[in-house]
Design an enzyme around this catalytic site. Structure first.
Site, PDB file in Angstrom:
ATOM      1  N   LYS A  31       0.870  -1.191   0.000  1.00 27.83           N
ATOM      2  CA  LYS A  31       0.000   0.000   0.000  1.00 27.83           C
ATOM      3  C   LYS A  31       0.894   1.224   0.000  1.00 27.83           C
ATOM      4  O   LYS A  31       2.016   1.181   0.513  1.00 27.83           O
ATOM      5  CB  LYS A  31      -0.869   0.015   1.258  1.00 27.83           C
ATOM      6  CG  LYS A  31      -2.108   0.850   1.131  1.00 27.83           C
ATOM      7  CD  LYS A  31      -3.231   0.039   0.512  1.00 27.83           C
ATOM      8  CE  LYS A  31      -4.446   0.852   0.179  1.00 27.83           C
ATOM      9  NZ  LYS A  31      -5.570  -0.016  -0.204  1.00 27.83           N
ATOM     10  N   ASP A  81      -7.011   4.096  -4.625  1.00 28.96           N
ATOM     11  CA  ASP A  81      -7.623   3.895  -3.305  1.00 28.96           C
ATOM     12  C   ASP A  81      -8.312   5.225  -2.983  1.00 28.96           C
ATOM     13  O   ASP A  81      -8.473   6.069  -3.886  1.00 28.96           O
ATOM     14  CB  ASP A  81      -6.567   3.520  -2.250  1.00 28.96           C
ATOM     15  CG  ASP A  81      -7.185   3.124  -0.907  1.00 28.96           C
ATOM     16  OD1 ASP A  81      -7.803   2.043  -0.849  1.00 28.96           O
ATOM     17  OD2 ASP A  81      -7.078   3.878   0.078  1.00 28.96           O
TER      18      ASP A  81
HETATM   19  P1  NDP Z   1     -13.113   7.595  -2.763  1.00 26.16           P
HETATM   20  O1  NDP Z   1     -12.122   8.634  -2.457  1.00 26.16           O
HETATM   21  O2  NDP Z   1     -13.624   7.440  -4.140  1.00 26.16           O
HETATM   22  O3  NDP Z   1     -14.394   7.754  -1.815  1.00 26.16           O
HETATM   23  C1  NDP Z   1     -14.272   7.844  -0.434  1.00 26.16           C
HETATM   24  C2  NDP Z   1     -15.586   8.305   0.143  1.00 26.16           C
HETATM   25  O4  NDP Z   1     -15.462   8.355   1.566  1.00 26.16           O
HETATM   26  C3  NDP Z   1     -15.960   9.711  -0.323  1.00 26.16           C
HETATM   27  O5  NDP Z   1     -17.347   9.825  -0.478  1.00 26.16           O
HETATM   28  C4  NDP Z   1     -15.443  10.575   0.818  1.00 26.16           C
HETATM   29  O6  NDP Z   1     -16.109  11.799   0.966  1.00 26.16           O
HETATM   30  C5  NDP Z   1     -15.717   9.684   2.015  1.00 26.16           C
HETATM   31  N1  NDP Z   1     -14.809  10.044   3.106  1.00 26.16           N
HETATM   32  C6  NDP Z   1     -13.456  10.099   3.080  1.00 26.16           C
HETATM   33  N2  NDP Z   1     -12.966  10.537   4.225  1.00 26.16           N
HETATM   34  C7  NDP Z   1     -14.034  10.794   5.006  1.00 26.16           C
HETATM   35  C8  NDP Z   1     -14.182  11.293   6.314  1.00 26.16           C
HETATM   36  N3  NDP Z   1     -13.113  11.632   7.050  1.00 26.16           N
HETATM   37  N4  NDP Z   1     -15.451  11.423   6.809  1.00 26.16           N
HETATM   38  C9  NDP Z   1     -16.531  11.088   6.067  1.00 26.16           C
HETATM   39  N5  NDP Z   1     -16.442  10.614   4.801  1.00 26.16           N
HETATM   40  C10 NDP Z   1     -15.215  10.474   4.289  1.00 26.16           C
HETATM   41  O7  NDP Z   1     -12.462   6.233  -2.232  1.00 26.16           O
HETATM   42  P2  NDP Z   1     -12.890   4.739  -2.568  1.00 26.16           P
HETATM   43  O8  NDP Z   1     -14.346   4.644  -2.779  1.00 26.16           O
HETATM   44  O9  NDP Z   1     -11.968   4.236  -3.591  1.00 26.16           O
HETATM   45  O10 NDP Z   1     -12.492   4.008  -1.201  1.00 26.16           O
HETATM   46  C11 NDP Z   1     -13.397   3.899  -0.113  1.00 26.16           C
HETATM   47  C12 NDP Z   1     -12.921   2.835   0.842  1.00 26.16           C
HETATM   48  O11 NDP Z   1     -12.860   1.576   0.174  1.00 26.16           O
HETATM   49  C13 NDP Z   1     -11.520   3.046   1.440  1.00 26.16           C
HETATM   50  O12 NDP Z   1     -11.508   2.480   2.729  1.00 26.16           O
HETATM   51  C14 NDP Z   1     -10.640   2.213   0.518  1.00 26.16           C
HETATM   52  O13 NDP Z   1      -9.451   1.826   1.158  1.00 26.16           O
HETATM   53  C15 NDP Z   1     -11.552   1.034   0.274  1.00 26.16           C
HETATM   54  N6  NDP Z   1     -11.316   0.230  -0.925  1.00 26.16           N
HETATM   55  C16 NDP Z   1     -11.214   0.816  -2.158  1.00 26.16           C
HETATM   56  C17 NDP Z   1     -11.028   0.030  -3.272  1.00 26.16           C
HETATM   57  C18 NDP Z   1     -10.969   0.603  -4.646  1.00 26.16           C
HETATM   58  O14 NDP Z   1     -10.845  -0.183  -5.588  1.00 26.16           O
HETATM   59  N7  NDP Z   1     -11.078   1.896  -4.827  1.00 26.16           N
HETATM   60  C19 NDP Z   1     -10.874  -1.430  -3.160  1.00 26.16           C
HETATM   61  C20 NDP Z   1     -11.091  -1.947  -1.832  1.00 26.16           C
HETATM   62  C21 NDP Z   1     -11.281  -1.122  -0.774  1.00 26.16           C
HETATM   63  P3  NDP Z   1     -15.865  12.998  -0.100  1.00 26.16           P
HETATM   64  O15 NDP Z   1     -16.660  12.606  -1.301  1.00 26.16           O
HETATM   65  O16 NDP Z   1     -16.374  14.194   0.597  1.00 26.16           O
HETATM   66  O17 NDP Z   1     -14.371  13.012  -0.366  1.00 26.16           O
HETATM   67  O1  2IT Z   2      -7.917  -1.657  -0.804  1.00 33.23           O
HETATM   68  C1  2IT Z   2      -7.843  -2.165  -1.934  1.00 33.23           C
HETATM   69  O2  2IT Z   2      -7.988  -3.376  -2.124  1.00 33.23           O
HETATM   70  C2  2IT Z   2      -7.622  -1.277  -3.080  1.00 33.23           C
HETATM   71  N1  2IT Z   2      -7.536  -0.068  -2.897  1.00 33.23           N
HETATM   72  C3  2IT Z   2      -7.446  -1.846  -4.459  1.00 33.23           C
HETATM   73  C4  2IT Z   2      -6.010  -2.201  -4.700  1.00 33.23           C
HETATM   74  C5  2IT Z   2      -5.672  -2.652  -6.089  1.00 33.23           C
HETATM   75  O3  2IT Z   2      -4.481  -2.952  -6.276  1.00 33.23           O
HETATM   76  O4  2IT Z   2      -6.529  -2.715  -6.961  1.00 33.23           O
END
Ligand code: NDP
Ligand code: 2IT
Length: 451
Positions: free
Chosen positions: A126, A166
């Protein structure tokens, strides 16, 4: 003291300033007790737990860039290369003001087990930066991404370490980073996943985490005799994972009535329209407060100073809760609210969104609980499929990738379910996922000798 408890104490001592990392290790170690105890002498002699909690390599670097006013800004860049026993390091890059080494160690540690569960050959890593992308112009984002990659490029490669998106890092950022990597290395290779569709990205990668979460949830419910169709759901977050979770839940016949962002949350009793979220978050990159301009019957509540993250969403009565924002957004009080409102399943789209107390409360109250390292593995699994397509220089259709994703999510559910049953903890998918993920990595580490 048992070997597991001994190493947990050691981890707490050595990483005292990293509470998120300690939290993640504590959860995994609790689950692993029966597995370790069955073979304690070997694991102790091989120091498997000491090794699996110490990243193979941690890189920290300076990221200087120039903002639109001509001012030089300096951020801190990181890559934690946690474990390469079963494949090249693989995991996302987080861009958020809160990023620090401990946060990335927690995420990298989780990634090791998650990637193992996908059945694909990927180690865990990461990275990211304390750069805050909010309110930055495209030019500033590009300047940061190019500078970040100007250091990171020497540590990564298609067969070494393959970063992805992420929180805070999406297609735009991956594109800028890929361009800079190619320029510096003069090599066109699948060094990042989540790329644009015109330059090696996989169809369905954008949707994969959210879709995968729902494939997992549907299977978990079905195996417990429950049909997802007709259920209500609440979601936290409104970013990449949340948007496509909402789309797929709706397609499956569930109704998602709430979601959130940093500034507040929305209640839409008629069902959240994911297309509006796409417009607000992917195109306009603005606040969820805008949602009510498109849907006047919906209600927006702004977060007030001192309000807990996502708290509002967890007060809404629903059958299914899908935390898709970030870590530690469901605490014991939230869990009590959800249970009192009759929640039947909680499935984590984010990484570690539920704290340990809340997780135990759900399990003690008969709520089906899907841990993120299993239920959100669809994103990285599809990244693995992107790597395969890049290696064979071919692109698969959306339907092919989606079908593979669905099968992987169903197989992850059964791997966790079977492992839980094998160790007498039927229905405890947290334990099952940790055990199933650990066994493959530990076996590979033992076979590869002391390294
Ligand atoms: P994004 O940045 O696209 O979205 C994150 C969301 O969470 C946004 O709506 C954001 O609000 C909100 N958020 C962030 N910080 C806060 C906070 N302090 N308080 C309230 N809301 C908050 O990220 P992802 O959707 O990609 O990731 C979301 C989660 O999923 C993370 O934990 C990530 O590690 C996990 N994840 C992501 C993967 C991926 O493929 N992207 C894969 C597996 C897990 P705002 O819109 O206002 O920024
Ligand atoms: O938390 C996660 O699994 C991710 N942000 C996706 C990582 C990846 O390599 O696609």
């Amino acid at each position: 003291m048992s070997y597991v408890d001994e190493v947990l104490e050691l981890v707490k001592e050595k990483n005292a300033s990293e509470p998120l990392f300690i939290q993640a290790v504590t959860e995994v170690f609790e689950s692993l007790k029966p597995v370790i105890e069955a073979n304690e002498e070997l694991y102790r002699k091989e120091a498997i737990l000491e090794r699996i909690t110490e990243p193979e390599r941690q890189i920290m670097f300076r990221v200087p860039w120039v903002d639109d006013k001509g001012q030089v800004q300096v951020n801190r860049g990181f890559r934690v290369q946690f474990n390469s026993a079963i494949g090249p390091y693989k995991g996302g890059l987080r861009l958020d003001a809160s990023v620090n080494l401990g946060m990335l160690k927690f995420l990298g540690f989780e990634q090791v087990f998650k990637n193992s569960l996908t059945t694909l050959p990927m180690g865990g890593g990461k990275g990211g930066s304390d750069f805050n992308p909010k309110g930055k112009s495209d030019r500033e984002i590009m300047a940061f991404c190019q500078s970040f990659m100007t250091e990171l490029y020497r540590h990564i490669g298609a067969d070494t370490d393959v970063p992805a998106g992420d929180l805070g890092t999406g297609g735009r950022e991956i594109g800028y980073m890929f361009g800079q990597y190619k320029r510096l290395r003069n090599v066109y290779e699948g060094v990042l996943t989540g790329k644009g569709l015109t330059f090696g990205g996989s169809l369905a990668r954008t949707e994969a985490t959210g879709y995968g979460l729902l494939y997992f949830t549907k299977e978990m419910l079905a195996c417990n005799g429950i049909d997802i169709a007709g259920k209500t759901a609440v979601v936290s977050g409104s970013g990449n994972v949340a948007i496509y979770a909402i789309q797929k839940a709706t397609q499956m016949g569930a109704k998602v009535i709430a979601c959130s962002d940093r500034n507040g949350w929305v209640l839409d009793e008629e069902g959240i329209d994911y297309k509006i979220l796409k417009e607000i978050k992917e195109v306009k990159r603005t606040s969820l407060a805008e949602y009510v301009n498109y849907r006047p019957n919906a209600k927006y509540t702004a977060k007030e100073a001192g309000d807990k993250m996502d708290h509002g969403v967890w007060t809404v009565k629903a059958d299914i809760a899908l935390p898709c924002g970030r870590e530690n957004t469901i605490d014991l009080e939230d869990a009590k609210n959800l249970v009192a409102n009759g929640v039947i399943a909680v499935a984590e789209g984010a990484n570690m969104p539920t704290n340990l107390e809340a997780t135990k409360y759900f399990q003690a109250n008969g709520v089906l609980f899907a841990p993120g390292k299993a239920s959100n593995a669809g994103g990285v699994a599809t990244s693995g499929l992107e790597m395969s397509q890049n290696s064979e220089r071919l692109s698969w259709t959306f339907e092919e990738v989606d079908e593979k994703l669905k099968n992987i999510m169903i197989s992850i559910f059964h791997a966790a379910d079977d492992a839980a049953k094998k160790y007498g903890m039927e229905g405890n998918y947290v334990a099952g996922a940790n055990i199933a993920g650990f066994e493959k990595v530990a076996t590979a580490m033992l076979a590869q000798g002391v390294c």
